[in-house]
Write an enzyme that holds these catalytic residues in place. Structure first.
Site, PDB file in Angstrom:
ATOM      1  N   HIS A 166       0.955  -1.328   0.231  1.00 16.36           N
ATOM      2  CA  HIS A 166       0.201  -0.070  -0.537  1.00 16.36           C
ATOM      3  C   HIS A 166       0.744   1.123   0.321  1.00 16.36           C
ATOM      4  CE1 HIS A 166      -3.147   2.539   0.176  1.00 16.36           C
ATOM      5  NE2 HIS A 166      -3.916   1.576   1.057  1.00 16.36           N
ATOM      6  N   ASP A 383     -11.080  -3.167 -17.738  1.00 17.83           N
ATOM      7  CA  ASP A 383     -11.333  -4.161 -18.658  1.00 17.83           C
ATOM      8  C   ASP A 383     -10.009  -4.470 -19.609  1.00 17.83           C
ATOM      9  OD1 ASP A 383     -12.511  -5.358 -20.503  1.00 17.83           O
ATOM     10  OD2 ASP A 383     -13.692  -4.113 -21.919  1.00 17.83           O
TER      11      ASP A 383
END
Length: 451
Positions: A166, A383
Protein backbone atom coordinates in the site's frame (compact mmCIF):
# COMPACT_ATOMS: atom_id res chain seq x y z
CA UNK A 1 -31.64 -12.56 9.80
CA UNK A 2 -31.05 -15.91 8.14
CA UNK A 3 -28.01 -17.89 9.22
CA UNK A 4 -24.94 -17.51 6.99
CA UNK A 5 -24.71 -19.85 4.00
CA UNK A 6 -22.18 -22.64 4.01
CA UNK A 7 -18.93 -21.68 2.29
CA UNK A 8 -18.68 -22.79 -1.34
CA UNK A 9 -15.68 -25.06 -1.84
CA UNK A 10 -13.69 -25.56 -5.03
CA UNK A 11 -10.12 -26.50 -5.86
CA UNK A 12 -7.47 -24.39 -7.57
CA UNK A 13 -4.45 -25.74 -9.42
CA UNK A 14 -1.61 -23.24 -9.63
CA UNK A 15 1.52 -23.03 -11.74
CA UNK A 16 4.79 -22.09 -10.07
CA UNK A 17 5.07 -18.35 -9.32
CA UNK A 18 7.31 -16.40 -11.70
CA UNK A 19 8.61 -12.87 -12.00
CA UNK A 20 7.36 -10.57 -14.74
CA UNK A 21 9.86 -7.84 -15.54
CA UNK A 22 9.62 -4.76 -17.77
CA UNK A 23 9.94 -5.85 -21.39
CA UNK A 24 12.39 -3.01 -22.17
CA UNK A 25 15.33 -1.59 -20.18
CA UNK A 26 14.29 0.91 -17.46
CA UNK A 27 16.25 3.42 -15.36
CA UNK A 28 18.35 2.00 -12.51
CA UNK A 29 17.80 4.55 -9.75
CA UNK A 30 16.50 5.11 -6.24
CA UNK A 31 13.25 7.09 -5.84
CA UNK A 32 11.89 8.41 -2.56
CA UNK A 33 8.29 7.87 -1.52
CA UNK A 34 6.30 10.83 -0.21
CA UNK A 35 5.88 11.55 3.49
CA UNK A 36 2.25 10.41 3.13
CA UNK A 37 3.24 7.16 1.40
CA UNK A 38 5.60 5.84 4.02
CA UNK A 39 3.59 6.31 7.22
CA UNK A 40 3.33 3.24 9.42
CA UNK A 41 -0.41 2.89 8.78
CA UNK A 42 0.18 2.16 5.07
CA UNK A 43 2.93 -0.41 5.54
CA UNK A 44 0.74 -3.39 4.74
CA UNK A 45 -0.44 -5.42 1.77
CA UNK A 46 -3.91 -4.68 0.37
CA UNK A 47 -5.71 -7.41 -1.66
CA UNK A 48 -7.93 -6.70 -4.68
CA UNK A 49 -10.09 -9.17 -6.62
CA UNK A 50 -12.06 -8.98 -9.88
CA UNK A 51 -14.42 -11.57 -11.42
CA UNK A 52 -14.74 -11.65 -15.22
CA UNK A 53 -17.40 -13.58 -17.18
CA UNK A 54 -16.75 -15.49 -20.36
CA UNK A 55 -16.70 -13.40 -23.54
CA UNK A 56 -17.34 -15.43 -26.74
CA UNK A 57 -15.48 -12.77 -28.75
CA UNK A 58 -12.28 -13.72 -26.87
CA UNK A 59 -12.55 -17.42 -27.65
CA UNK A 60 -9.12 -18.99 -28.01
CA UNK A 61 -7.38 -16.28 -26.01
CA UNK A 62 -5.84 -17.09 -22.63
CA UNK A 63 -6.46 -14.27 -20.10
CA UNK A 64 -3.40 -15.24 -18.06
CA UNK A 65 -1.08 -14.98 -21.06
CA UNK A 66 -2.68 -11.76 -22.35
CA UNK A 67 -2.41 -10.08 -18.95
CA UNK A 68 1.10 -11.36 -18.31
CA UNK A 69 2.42 -9.99 -21.61
CA UNK A 70 0.61 -6.67 -21.11
CA UNK A 71 1.96 -6.44 -17.55
CA UNK A 72 5.55 -6.54 -18.80
CA UNK A 73 4.81 -3.73 -21.25
CA UNK A 74 3.06 -1.59 -18.60
CA UNK A 75 5.98 -2.01 -16.21
CA UNK A 76 8.20 -0.17 -18.69
CA UNK A 77 6.26 2.97 -17.76
CA UNK A 78 5.56 1.98 -14.13
CA UNK A 79 9.05 0.61 -13.54
CA UNK A 80 9.23 1.57 -9.82
CA UNK A 81 6.57 -1.12 -9.21
CA UNK A 82 9.08 -3.69 -10.46
CA UNK A 83 11.63 -2.61 -7.84
CA UNK A 84 12.05 -3.22 -4.11
CA UNK A 85 11.61 -0.95 -1.10
CA UNK A 86 14.54 0.00 1.07
CA UNK A 87 14.62 2.13 4.22
CA UNK A 88 16.91 5.10 4.75
CA UNK A 89 17.56 7.46 7.64
CA UNK A 90 14.60 8.15 9.95
CA UNK A 91 12.71 5.20 8.41
CA UNK A 92 12.36 7.00 5.07
CA UNK A 93 11.12 4.58 2.40
CA UNK A 94 12.68 4.56 -1.05
CA UNK A 95 12.23 2.38 -4.13
CA UNK A 96 15.34 0.73 -5.45
CA UNK A 97 14.36 0.44 -9.13
CA UNK A 98 16.00 -2.91 -9.77
CA UNK A 99 13.56 -4.23 -12.41
CA UNK A 100 13.37 -7.49 -10.48
CA UNK A 101 9.72 -7.64 -11.39
CA UNK A 102 6.35 -8.46 -9.85
CA UNK A 103 5.20 -11.96 -8.91
CA UNK A 104 2.75 -13.62 -11.29
CA UNK A 105 0.81 -16.88 -10.93
CA UNK A 106 -1.29 -18.73 -13.53
CA UNK A 107 -4.00 -20.97 -12.13
CA UNK A 108 -7.15 -22.95 -12.98
CA UNK A 109 -10.24 -23.55 -10.82
CA UNK A 110 -12.81 -26.33 -11.21
CA UNK A 111 -15.82 -24.01 -10.90
CA UNK A 112 -17.80 -21.50 -12.93
CA UNK A 113 -18.77 -17.91 -12.30
CA UNK A 114 -22.43 -18.94 -12.07
CA UNK A 115 -21.63 -21.42 -9.30
CA UNK A 116 -20.08 -18.65 -7.22
CA UNK A 117 -23.36 -16.69 -7.09
CA UNK A 118 -23.46 -14.01 -4.39
CA UNK A 119 -20.08 -15.13 -3.08
CA UNK A 120 -18.57 -12.97 -5.84
CA UNK A 121 -17.59 -10.27 -3.36
CA UNK A 122 -15.42 -9.99 -0.27
CA UNK A 123 -14.70 -12.45 1.28
CA UNK A 124 -14.84 -15.01 -1.55
CA UNK A 125 -14.63 -18.75 -0.84
CA UNK A 126 -11.12 -20.14 -1.25
CA UNK A 127 -9.77 -16.59 -1.19
CA UNK A 128 -6.35 -17.89 -0.11
CA UNK A 129 -6.31 -20.13 -3.19
CA UNK A 130 -7.26 -17.29 -5.53
CA UNK A 131 -4.51 -15.05 -4.19
CA UNK A 132 -1.78 -17.40 -3.03
CA UNK A 133 0.57 -15.98 -0.41
CA UNK A 134 3.89 -17.02 -1.91
CA UNK A 135 6.18 -17.79 1.06
CA UNK A 136 8.58 -14.93 1.75
CA UNK A 137 6.82 -12.50 -0.58
CA UNK A 138 4.72 -10.49 1.87
CA UNK A 139 7.33 -8.26 3.48
CA UNK A 140 7.32 -4.48 3.15
CA UNK A 141 11.08 -4.15 2.60
CA UNK A 142 12.96 -6.15 -0.01
CA UNK A 143 9.89 -8.01 -1.30
CA UNK A 144 7.93 -7.82 -4.57
CA UNK A 145 5.66 -4.79 -4.51
CA UNK A 146 2.86 -6.54 -6.38
CA UNK A 147 1.65 -10.15 -6.59
CA UNK A 148 -0.88 -11.12 -9.27
CA UNK A 149 -2.80 -14.37 -9.76
CA UNK A 150 -5.01 -15.01 -12.79
CA UNK A 151 -7.30 -18.00 -12.28
CA UNK A 152 -9.14 -19.43 -15.30
CA UNK A 153 -12.62 -20.86 -14.73
CA UNK A 154 -14.39 -23.76 -16.44
CA UNK A 155 -16.97 -21.41 -17.93
CA UNK A 156 -14.35 -19.39 -19.82
CA UNK A 157 -14.35 -16.56 -17.33
CA UNK A 158 -11.49 -15.80 -14.98
CA UNK A 159 -10.59 -14.23 -11.65
CA UNK A 160 -7.93 -11.54 -11.43
CA UNK A 161 -6.49 -11.13 -7.92
CA UNK A 162 -3.75 -8.76 -6.85
CA UNK A 163 -1.86 -7.87 -3.69
CA UNK A 164 -0.27 -4.41 -3.48
CA UNK A 165 2.22 -2.92 -1.05
CA UNK A 166 0.00 0.00 0.00
CA UNK A 167 2.91 2.41 0.41
CA UNK A 168 3.24 2.52 -3.38
CA UNK A 169 -0.29 3.51 -4.41
CA UNK A 170 -3.82 4.11 -3.26
CA UNK A 171 -6.98 2.77 -4.95
CA UNK A 172 -7.16 5.31 -7.80
CA UNK A 173 -3.40 4.99 -8.38
CA UNK A 174 -3.69 1.21 -8.63
CA UNK A 175 -6.64 1.48 -11.02
CA UNK A 176 -4.52 3.78 -13.20
CA UNK A 177 -1.84 1.05 -13.39
CA UNK A 178 -4.44 -1.65 -14.12
CA UNK A 179 -5.88 0.47 -16.93
CA UNK A 180 -2.40 0.74 -18.41
CA UNK A 181 -2.16 -3.07 -18.40
CA UNK A 182 -5.59 -3.17 -20.05
CA UNK A 183 -4.51 -0.77 -22.78
CA UNK A 184 -1.26 -2.64 -23.43
CA UNK A 185 -3.21 -5.88 -23.72
CA UNK A 186 -5.53 -4.34 -26.30
CA UNK A 187 -2.84 -2.99 -28.59
CA UNK A 188 -1.72 0.41 -27.33
CA UNK A 189 2.04 0.95 -27.21
CA UNK A 190 1.86 3.87 -24.76
CA UNK A 191 -0.65 4.32 -21.88
CA UNK A 192 -3.25 6.99 -22.61
CA UNK A 193 -2.45 8.49 -19.19
CA UNK A 194 1.28 8.58 -18.52
CA UNK A 195 2.35 7.92 -14.93
CA UNK A 196 3.72 10.78 -12.86
CA UNK A 197 6.02 10.10 -9.88
CA UNK A 198 6.65 13.53 -8.26
CA UNK A 199 6.21 12.19 -4.72
CA UNK A 200 7.97 15.31 -3.43
CA UNK A 201 4.65 17.14 -3.91
CA UNK A 202 3.39 15.48 -0.74
CA UNK A 203 6.54 15.81 1.34
CA UNK A 204 6.88 17.72 4.59
CA UNK A 205 7.82 21.38 4.61
CA UNK A 206 11.21 22.64 5.75
CA UNK A 207 11.08 23.15 8.62
CA UNK A 208 8.06 20.91 9.33
CA UNK A 209 5.31 22.29 11.56
CA UNK A 210 2.03 20.75 12.73
CA UNK A 211 -0.67 23.36 12.25
CA UNK A 212 -3.86 21.31 12.60
CA UNK A 213 -5.37 18.94 15.16
CA UNK A 214 -5.02 15.32 14.03
CA UNK A 215 -7.24 13.09 16.15
CA UNK A 216 -6.43 10.20 13.81
CA UNK A 217 -2.83 10.02 15.11
CA UNK A 218 -3.41 10.63 18.81
CA UNK A 219 -1.97 8.21 21.35
CA UNK A 220 -4.87 6.64 23.24
CA UNK A 221 -4.90 5.04 26.66
CA UNK A 222 -7.71 2.53 27.10
CA UNK A 223 -8.74 3.90 30.47
CA UNK A 224 -12.02 1.98 30.79
CA UNK A 225 -10.75 -1.24 29.27
CA UNK A 226 -13.60 -1.51 26.76
CA UNK A 227 -11.81 -0.41 23.56
CA UNK A 228 -11.29 -3.99 22.51
CA UNK A 229 -8.12 -4.99 20.66
CA UNK A 230 -9.03 -7.57 18.03
CA UNK A 231 -7.20 -10.83 17.45
CA UNK A 232 -6.84 -11.35 13.68
CA UNK A 233 -7.04 -15.11 14.23
CA UNK A 234 -10.46 -14.96 15.91
CA UNK A 235 -12.58 -12.80 13.65
CA UNK A 236 -15.72 -13.44 11.63
CA UNK A 237 -15.58 -11.98 8.11
CA UNK A 238 -18.92 -10.90 6.65
CA UNK A 239 -20.11 -8.61 3.90
CA UNK A 240 -23.33 -6.61 4.06
CA UNK A 241 -25.32 -5.46 1.06
CA UNK A 242 -27.17 -2.16 1.21
CA UNK A 243 -29.69 -1.77 -1.60
CA UNK A 244 -32.14 1.02 -2.36
CA UNK A 245 -34.63 -0.20 0.27
CA UNK A 246 -32.09 -0.20 3.08
CA UNK A 247 -30.73 3.20 2.13
CA UNK A 248 -34.24 4.64 1.90
CA UNK A 249 -35.04 3.27 5.36
CA UNK A 250 -32.00 5.04 6.79
CA UNK A 251 -32.71 8.30 4.99
CA UNK A 252 -36.24 8.27 6.40
CA UNK A 253 -34.68 8.61 9.84
CA UNK A 254 -32.98 11.88 8.95
CA UNK A 255 -34.52 15.33 9.47
CA UNK A 256 -34.81 17.77 6.58
CA UNK A 257 -32.70 20.25 8.56
CA UNK A 258 -29.64 18.04 8.07
CA UNK A 259 -29.43 18.99 4.41
CA UNK A 260 -27.96 16.93 1.59
CA UNK A 261 -26.09 13.75 2.56
CA UNK A 262 -24.24 11.36 0.32
CA UNK A 263 -25.11 7.66 0.44
CA UNK A 264 -21.61 7.01 1.76
CA UNK A 265 -22.09 9.44 4.66
CA UNK A 266 -25.38 7.81 5.61
CA UNK A 267 -24.00 4.28 5.42
CA UNK A 268 -20.76 4.83 7.32
CA UNK A 269 -22.49 6.81 10.08
CA UNK A 270 -24.93 3.92 10.41
CA UNK A 271 -22.24 1.23 10.43
CA UNK A 272 -20.06 3.17 12.89
CA UNK A 273 -22.97 3.59 15.30
CA UNK A 274 -24.04 -0.08 15.07
CA UNK A 275 -20.44 -1.25 15.45
CA UNK A 276 -19.90 0.87 18.57
CA UNK A 277 -23.12 -0.45 20.13
CA UNK A 278 -22.05 -4.01 19.33
CA UNK A 279 -18.72 -3.58 21.12
CA UNK A 280 -20.56 -2.39 24.28
CA UNK A 281 -18.02 0.39 24.75
CA UNK A 282 -18.15 2.29 28.04
CA UNK A 283 -20.26 5.43 27.47
CA UNK A 284 -17.39 7.68 28.61
CA UNK A 285 -14.79 6.18 26.24
CA UNK A 286 -13.86 8.31 23.24
CA UNK A 287 -14.44 6.54 19.92
CA UNK A 288 -13.50 7.77 16.48
CA UNK A 289 -14.05 7.07 12.81
CA UNK A 290 -11.54 7.99 10.12
CA UNK A 291 -12.92 8.45 6.61
CA UNK A 292 -10.39 8.41 3.82
CA UNK A 293 -10.61 11.58 1.73
CA UNK A 294 -8.78 11.61 -1.59
CA UNK A 295 -7.43 14.92 -2.87
CA UNK A 296 -7.46 14.02 -6.58
CA UNK A 297 -9.64 16.32 -8.63
CA UNK A 298 -10.45 18.57 -5.69
CA UNK A 299 -10.14 22.32 -6.07
CA UNK A 300 -7.04 23.78 -4.43
CA UNK A 301 -4.92 20.63 -4.73
CA UNK A 302 -2.18 20.62 -7.32
CA UNK A 303 -1.64 16.93 -8.07
CA UNK A 304 -1.01 16.39 -11.79
CA UNK A 305 -3.06 13.85 -13.76
CA UNK A 306 -1.15 10.60 -13.75
CA UNK A 307 0.06 10.84 -10.14
CA UNK A 308 -0.29 7.32 -8.73
CA UNK A 309 0.97 7.63 -5.16
CA UNK A 310 -1.14 7.75 -2.02
CA UNK A 311 -3.12 10.99 -2.23
CA UNK A 312 -5.45 10.84 0.74
CA UNK A 313 -5.73 11.65 4.43
CA UNK A 314 -8.18 10.30 6.98
CA UNK A 315 -9.34 13.00 9.40
CA UNK A 316 -11.05 11.47 12.41
CA UNK A 317 -14.44 12.29 13.88
CA UNK A 318 -14.46 11.78 17.65
CA UNK A 319 -17.14 11.57 20.31
CA UNK A 320 -17.93 9.74 23.51
CA UNK A 321 -19.44 6.32 22.86
CA UNK A 322 -22.53 7.14 24.91
CA UNK A 323 -23.27 10.21 22.80
CA UNK A 324 -22.89 8.25 19.56
CA UNK A 325 -25.08 5.35 20.69
CA UNK A 326 -27.88 7.35 22.33
CA UNK A 327 -28.28 10.09 19.75
CA UNK A 328 -30.14 9.62 16.45
CA UNK A 329 -28.25 8.84 13.25
CA UNK A 330 -28.00 12.49 12.25
CA UNK A 331 -25.59 13.09 15.17
CA UNK A 332 -22.98 10.79 13.61
CA UNK A 333 -23.51 12.28 10.15
CA UNK A 334 -22.91 15.81 11.46
CA UNK A 335 -19.63 14.63 13.02
CA UNK A 336 -18.54 13.15 9.70
CA UNK A 337 -19.40 16.31 7.81
CA UNK A 338 -17.44 18.41 10.29
CA UNK A 339 -14.30 16.27 9.86
CA UNK A 340 -14.59 16.34 6.06
CA UNK A 341 -14.93 20.13 6.13
CA UNK A 342 -11.49 20.36 7.76
CA UNK A 343 -9.86 18.89 4.66
CA UNK A 344 -7.63 21.55 3.08
CA UNK A 345 -4.22 22.03 1.53
CA UNK A 346 -2.96 23.13 4.93
CA UNK A 347 -4.34 19.97 6.53
CA UNK A 348 -2.43 17.82 4.02
CA UNK A 349 0.81 19.69 4.69
CA UNK A 350 0.28 19.37 8.43
CA UNK A 351 -0.12 15.58 8.12
CA UNK A 352 3.12 15.30 6.10
CA UNK A 353 4.92 17.44 8.68
CA UNK A 354 3.53 15.31 11.52
CA UNK A 355 5.01 12.22 9.87
CA UNK A 356 8.49 13.70 9.92
CA UNK A 357 8.22 15.23 13.40
CA UNK A 358 6.72 12.16 15.09
CA UNK A 359 8.58 9.41 13.23
CA UNK A 360 5.93 8.27 10.71
CA UNK A 361 3.40 6.95 13.25
CA UNK A 362 0.48 4.68 12.57
CA UNK A 363 -3.09 5.88 12.90
CA UNK A 364 -4.82 5.59 16.27
CA UNK A 365 -6.05 2.02 16.73
CA UNK A 366 -7.97 1.59 20.01
CA UNK A 367 -11.55 2.72 19.44
CA UNK A 368 -10.88 3.81 15.86
CA UNK A 369 -12.67 2.57 12.74
CA UNK A 370 -11.29 3.38 9.29
CA UNK A 371 -13.43 3.21 6.19
CA UNK A 372 -12.69 4.08 2.58
CA UNK A 373 -15.18 4.91 -0.18
CA UNK A 374 -14.07 2.96 -3.26
CA UNK A 375 -17.37 3.30 -5.13
CA UNK A 376 -15.75 5.73 -7.58
CA UNK A 377 -12.20 4.31 -7.65
CA UNK A 378 -12.81 2.53 -10.96
CA UNK A 379 -12.11 -1.12 -10.13
CA UNK A 380 -15.43 -2.09 -11.71
CA UNK A 381 -14.39 -0.47 -15.01
CA UNK A 382 -11.09 -2.26 -15.62
CA UNK A 383 -11.40 -4.17 -18.91
CA UNK A 384 -8.60 -6.51 -19.98
CA UNK A 385 -10.46 -7.27 -23.21
CA UNK A 386 -13.16 -9.53 -21.77
CA UNK A 387 -15.42 -6.67 -20.67
CA UNK A 388 -16.01 -5.21 -17.25
CA UNK A 389 -15.89 -7.40 -14.12
CA UNK A 390 -19.09 -8.45 -12.40
CA UNK A 391 -17.33 -7.36 -9.22
CA UNK A 392 -14.10 -5.42 -8.80
CA UNK A 393 -12.75 -4.14 -5.51
CA UNK A 394 -10.93 -4.93 -2.30
CA UNK A 395 -10.98 -8.63 -1.47
CA UNK A 396 -11.45 -8.43 2.29
CA UNK A 397 -11.75 -6.14 5.30
CA UNK A 398 -9.08 -5.84 7.97
CA UNK A 399 -9.59 -5.84 11.74
CA UNK A 400 -10.45 -2.14 11.96
CA UNK A 401 -10.58 -1.15 8.28
CA UNK A 402 -13.54 -1.52 5.92
CA UNK A 403 -14.25 -0.45 2.36
CA UNK A 404 -17.47 0.61 0.67
CA UNK A 405 -17.83 -0.65 -2.91
CA UNK A 406 -20.46 -0.84 -5.65
CA UNK A 407 -22.07 -4.24 -6.04
CA UNK A 408 -24.83 -5.91 -8.03
CA UNK A 409 -26.21 -9.04 -6.39
CA UNK A 410 -27.46 -12.16 -8.14
CA UNK A 411 -30.97 -10.67 -8.31
CA UNK A 412 -29.65 -7.76 -10.35
CA UNK A 413 -30.09 -5.24 -7.51
CA UNK A 414 -27.61 -2.37 -7.47
CA UNK A 415 -26.22 -1.21 -4.16
CA UNK A 416 -23.18 -1.00 -1.93
CA UNK A 417 -21.29 -3.77 -0.19
CA UNK A 418 -19.27 -3.24 3.00
CA UNK A 419 -17.07 -6.08 4.29
CA UNK A 420 -16.58 -6.11 8.05
CA UNK A 421 -14.68 -8.39 10.42
CA UNK A 422 -15.44 -8.61 14.13
CA UNK A 423 -15.10 -11.08 17.00
CA UNK A 424 -17.99 -13.62 16.88
CA UNK A 425 -20.09 -12.27 19.80
CA UNK A 426 -19.64 -8.69 18.58
CA UNK A 427 -20.67 -9.68 15.07
CA UNK A 428 -23.88 -11.23 16.43
CA UNK A 429 -24.81 -8.01 18.26
CA UNK A 430 -23.80 -5.95 15.22
CA UNK A 431 -26.23 -7.87 12.98
CA UNK A 432 -29.03 -7.42 15.52
CA UNK A 433 -28.49 -3.68 15.56
CA UNK A 434 -28.46 -3.56 11.76
CA UNK A 435 -31.87 -5.23 11.72
CA UNK A 436 -33.28 -2.84 14.27
CA UNK A 437 -32.11 0.25 12.39
CA UNK A 438 -33.59 -0.84 9.06
CA UNK A 439 -36.83 -2.36 10.31
CA UNK A 440 -38.85 -0.14 7.95
CA UNK A 441 -37.42 -2.15 5.07
CA UNK A 442 -36.08 -5.59 4.42
CA UNK A 443 -33.17 -6.43 6.72
CA UNK A 444 -29.71 -5.55 5.52
CA UNK A 445 -28.71 -8.61 3.62
CA UNK A 446 -25.81 -10.72 4.73
CA UNK A 447 -24.28 -12.12 1.56
CA UNK A 448 -21.26 -14.00 2.79
CA UNK A 449 -19.52 -15.15 5.89
CA UNK A 450 -16.40 -17.09 6.60
CA UNK A 451 -14.54 -17.81 9.83
Amino acid sequence: MASPPSPLVFSVKRCAPEFVRPTNPTPREVKQLSDLDDQEGLRFQVPVIMFYPNNPLMKGKDPAKVIKEALGKALVYYYPLAGRLIEGDDRKLMVDCTSEGVLFIEADADTTLENLGDSIQPMCPCYEELLYDVPGSGGILGSPLILIQVTRLRCGGFIFALRLNHTMSDGPGLVQFLNAISEMGQGLSVPSLLPIWQRELLNARNPPRITRIHHEYEEVTNTKGTLMAMDENNLVHRSFFFGLKEIRALRNRLPASLGACSTFEVLIAYVWRCRTIAFAVDPDEVVRISCLINMRGKRGFDLPPGYYGNAFVYPASITKAGMLCKNPLEYAIRLLKKAKAEMSQEYIKSVADLMVIKGRPSFTQPGNYLISDLTHAGFGEVDFGWGKPVYGGVARALSNISFCMRFRNSKGEEGNVIPICLPPPVMERFEQELKRMTKEAEPVRLIKSML
